[in-house]
Scaffold this motif. Structure first.
Motif, PDB file in Angstrom:
ATOM      1  N   LYS A  15       0.946  -1.185   0.205  1.00 23.83           N
ATOM      2  CA  LYS A  15       0.026   0.016  -0.030  1.00 23.83           C
ATOM      3  C   LYS A  15       0.892   1.213   0.024  1.00 23.83           C
ATOM      4  CE  LYS A  15      -3.580   2.638   2.543  1.00 23.83           C
ATOM      5  NZ  LYS A  15      -4.088   2.706   4.029  1.00 23.83           N
ATOM      6  N   PHE A  18       2.581   1.706  -3.238  1.00 28.69           N
ATOM      7  CA  PHE A  18       1.632   1.757  -4.261  1.00 28.69           C
ATOM      8  C   PHE A  18       1.249   3.472  -4.294  1.00 28.69           C
ATOM      9  CE2 PHE A  18      -2.378   1.983  -6.328  1.00 28.69           C
ATOM     10  CZ  PHE A  18      -2.102   1.657  -7.511  1.00 28.69           C
ATOM     11  N   GLU A  19       1.067   3.608  -3.226  1.00 26.46           N
ATOM     12  CA  GLU A  19       0.579   5.291  -2.905  1.00 26.46           C
ATOM     13  C   GLU A  19       1.692   6.098  -3.410  1.00 26.46           C
ATOM     14  OE1 GLU A  19      -0.669   5.389   1.089  1.00 26.46           O
ATOM     15  OE2 GLU A  19      -2.620   4.638   0.821  1.00 26.46           O
ATOM     16  N   GLY A  21       3.414   5.617  -5.917  1.00 26.86           N
ATOM     17  CA  GLY A  21       3.518   5.463  -7.535  1.00 26.86           C
ATOM     18  C   GLY A  21       4.052   4.229  -8.173  1.00 26.86           C
ATOM     19  N   VAL A  22       4.562   3.435  -7.145  1.00 29.39           N
ATOM     20  CA  VAL A  22       5.288   2.131  -7.523  1.00 29.39           C
ATOM     21  C   VAL A  22       3.959   1.272  -8.361  1.00 29.39           C
ATOM     22  CG1 VAL A  22       6.403  -0.082  -7.102  1.00 29.39           C
ATOM     23  CG2 VAL A  22       7.045   2.106  -6.131  1.00 29.39           C
ATOM     24  N   THR A  23       4.328   0.887  -9.543  1.00 32.21           N
ATOM     25  CA  THR A  23       3.071  -0.015 -10.010  1.00 32.21           C
ATOM     26  C   THR A  23       3.671  -1.284 -10.842  1.00 32.21           C
ATOM     27  OG1 THR A  23       3.339   1.250 -11.955  1.00 32.21           O
ATOM     28  CG2 THR A  23       1.574   2.043 -10.768  1.00 32.21           C
ATOM     29  N   MET A  24       5.045  -1.516 -10.487  1.00 33.85           N
ATOM     30  CA  MET A  24       5.592  -2.614 -10.856  1.00 33.85           C
ATOM     31  C   MET A  24       6.396  -3.546  -9.764  1.00 33.85           C
ATOM     32  SD  MET A  24       6.851  -1.804 -14.655  1.00 33.85           S
ATOM     33  CE  MET A  24       6.694  -0.195 -14.894  1.00 33.85           C
ATOM     34  N   PHE A  45      -4.379  -3.418  -5.148  1.00 27.44           N
ATOM     35  CA  PHE A  45      -3.521  -2.411  -5.785  1.00 27.44           C
ATOM     36  C   PHE A  45      -3.389  -3.009  -7.301  1.00 27.44           C
ATOM     37  CE2 PHE A  45      -2.455  -3.503  -1.519  1.00 27.44           C
ATOM     38  CZ  PHE A  45      -2.621  -2.164  -0.808  1.00 27.44           C
ATOM     39  N   PRO A  46      -3.716  -2.158  -8.417  1.00 31.40           N
ATOM     40  CA  PRO A  46      -3.886  -2.639  -9.579  1.00 31.40           C
ATOM     41  C   PRO A  46      -2.392  -2.392 -10.212  1.00 31.40           C
ATOM     42  CG  PRO A  46      -4.978  -0.538  -9.544  1.00 31.40           C
ATOM     43  CD  PRO A  46      -4.655  -1.240  -7.998  1.00 31.40           C
ATOM     44  N   MET A  47      -1.508  -3.240 -10.216  1.00 34.50           N
ATOM     45  CA  MET A  47      -0.160  -3.208 -10.712  1.00 34.50           C
ATOM     46  C   MET A  47      -0.269  -3.037 -12.207  1.00 34.50           C
ATOM     47  SD  MET A  47       1.956  -2.965  -8.279  1.00 34.50           S
ATOM     48  CE  MET A  47       1.512  -2.577  -6.522  1.00 34.50           C
ATOM     49  N   ASN A  48       0.807  -2.649 -12.834  1.00 34.81           N
ATOM     50  CA  ASN A  48       0.809  -2.699 -14.366  1.00 34.81           C
ATOM     51  C   ASN A  48       1.751  -4.096 -14.813  1.00 34.81           C
ATOM     52  OD1 ASN A  48      -0.390  -0.174 -14.673  1.00 34.81           O
ATOM     53  ND2 ASN A  48       1.680   1.096 -14.377  1.00 34.81           N
ATOM     54  N   TYR A  49       2.642  -4.249 -13.818  1.00 35.50           N
ATOM     55  CA  TYR A  49       3.448  -5.651 -14.153  1.00 35.50           C
ATOM     56  C   TYR A  49       3.991  -6.126 -12.970  1.00 35.50           C
ATOM     57  CZ  TYR A  49       7.262  -8.108 -16.420  1.00 35.50           C
ATOM     58  OH  TYR A  49       8.134  -8.869 -16.923  1.00 35.50           O
TER      59      TYR A  49
END
Length: 95
Positions: A15, A18-19, A21-24, A45-49
């Motif tokens: 969390k 992710f908050e 800005g980490v999405t991978m 947490f909708p991760m990009n990768y």
């Protein structure tokens, strides 16, 4: 990681990042955690990768593991070096 307190700590950590800005993510030693657990931890947490570190055995020989882990993300290919070496040896041997 099947301990609920550990899962909560991991979810809190995800969390925070992710908050920020980490999405991978790269999940080291993913083969030591049930894929369902990672899915539960990452669900909010909708991760990009997401890439998981798996040695070849569980992926090649445990089809259920492959199916479930594929829902979490992609895999590190530990066979890649061997595959490259095989191609090089085959080329040198034939050439």
């Amino acid at each position: 990681t099947e301990n609920v307190l550990v899962q909560e700590q991991l979810q809190n950590f995800v969390k925070v990042i992710f908050e920020r800005g980490v999405t991978m993510l790269r999940l080291d030693a993913a083969m030591h955690v049930y894929p369902e657990t990672f899915l539960a931890i990452l669900a909010a947490f909708p991760m990009n990768y997401v890439v998981q570190e798996f040695f070849p055995g569980p992926i090649k020989f445990e089809k259920d593991t492959l199916t479930k882990a594929s829902m979490v993300g992609t895999f590190t290919n530990f066979d890649f070096g061997s595959q490259v070496a095989q191609v090089l040896f085959d080329v040198r041997k034939d050439g």
